[in-house]
Design a protein around this motif. Structure first.
Motif, mmCIF file in Angstrom:
data_model
loop_
_atom_site.group_PDB
_atom_site.id
_atom_site.type_symbol
_atom_site.label_atom_id
_atom_site.label_comp_id
_atom_site.label_asym_id
_atom_site.label_seq_id
_atom_site.Cartn_x
_atom_site.Cartn_y
_atom_site.Cartn_z
ATOM 1 N N ASP A 88 -1.129 -1.038 5.660
ATOM 2 C CA ASP A 88 -2.184 -0.546 5.384
ATOM 3 C C ASP A 88 -3.170 -1.526 4.267
ATOM 4 O OD1 ASP A 88 -2.554 1.859 6.615
ATOM 5 O OD2 ASP A 88 -1.650 2.950 5.174
ATOM 6 N N PRO A 122 -4.095 -5.202 9.260
ATOM 7 C CA PRO A 122 -3.954 -4.460 10.525
ATOM 8 C C PRO A 122 -3.554 -5.637 11.466
ATOM 9 C CG PRO A 122 -5.755 -3.388 9.297
ATOM 10 C CD PRO A 122 -5.177 -4.583 8.463
ATOM 11 N N ALA A 176 0.951 -1.342 0.065
ATOM 12 C CA ALA A 176 0.107 0.079 0.034
ATOM 13 C C ALA A 176 0.894 1.319 -0.066
ATOM 14 C CB ALA A 176 -0.915 -0.004 1.272
#
Length: 215
Positions: free
Chosen positions: A103, A91, A66
């Motif tokens: 992320d 997460p 990400a």
């Protein structure tokens, strides 16, 4: 096609930088973390990143996806959509494994077996190899007889199947049906550890050697 293996994260995951010699366009496969190390390799090789490729969505393979995609505005290709739940759990994976927070991301393109991806002017085949995760894919560059197999196969071992939706029999079937037909001379980059060839593993790997799998 040229490549450089860049071990990243405390798990020493084999992130791979691969590039088309003619165009100097490059892809990074499984940027699990240590993005500074990856970007340093890109600069040293004098290539231009055009995309991120993903074999499967375990944290040590995708922890940096990400952030890298956002920083350099790169499309993300892979894995197969069956790994969506692993992406959604990034997460939690970060917390459980004591990694920096990773992320969640949305692939620009989910991949299916039999499809192709490009790096510059080079074409790379996609093969669907579930078992370690349900949405695992591998990448095969036929002209150079090079495969990037993530955590499907290692020198002397195979991927774990005790994670959610892992399956041992499915993994063995993936190796026999999707990897071996590519040829004994094919070199492969595993997700961890040294490179090997399919022929060597068919002779010596205790999990998938031909002599051990014969009925």
């Amino acid at each position: 096609m040229k490549f450089q293996v860049i071990p990243v994260t405390p798990y020493q995951q084999n992130c791979t930088l691969m590039w088309c010699e003619e165009t100097k366009k490059a892809a990074v496969v499984d940027p699990g973390g240590d993005l500074d190390r990856i970007e340093q390799a890109v600069a040293q090789q004098g290539v231009e990143l055009e995309k991120i490729l993903v074999t499967h969505a375990h944290l040590d393979h995708v922890g940096g996806v990400a952030a890298l995609a956002k920083k350099l505005n790169l499309p993300i290709e892979g894995p197969h959509k069956e790994d969506q739940f692993w992406i959604d759990m990034l997460p939690q994976q970060s917390q459980m494994m004591n990694f920096p927070l990773a992320d969640v991301f949305e692939p620009t393109r989910w991949l299916e077996g039999g499809e192709e991806v490009t790096v510059g002017k080079q074409t790379i085949e996609v093969r669907f190899c579930p078992g370690h995760t349900p949405g695992h894919v591998i990448f095969f560059h036929r002209p150079s007889k090079l495969a990037i197999v993530g955590d499907v196969l290692f020198q002397g071992s195979i991927g774990r199947t005790d994670f959610p939706r892992g399956d041992y029999d499915t993994l063995i079937h993936s190796i026999q049906s999707q990897l071996w037909p590519l040829g004994d001379e094919v070199q492969f980059i595993p997700g961890h550890g040294p490179m090997s060839t399919f022929g060597h593993e068919r002779q010596t790997n205790p999990f998938v050697a031909d002599k051990n799998l014969q009925q």
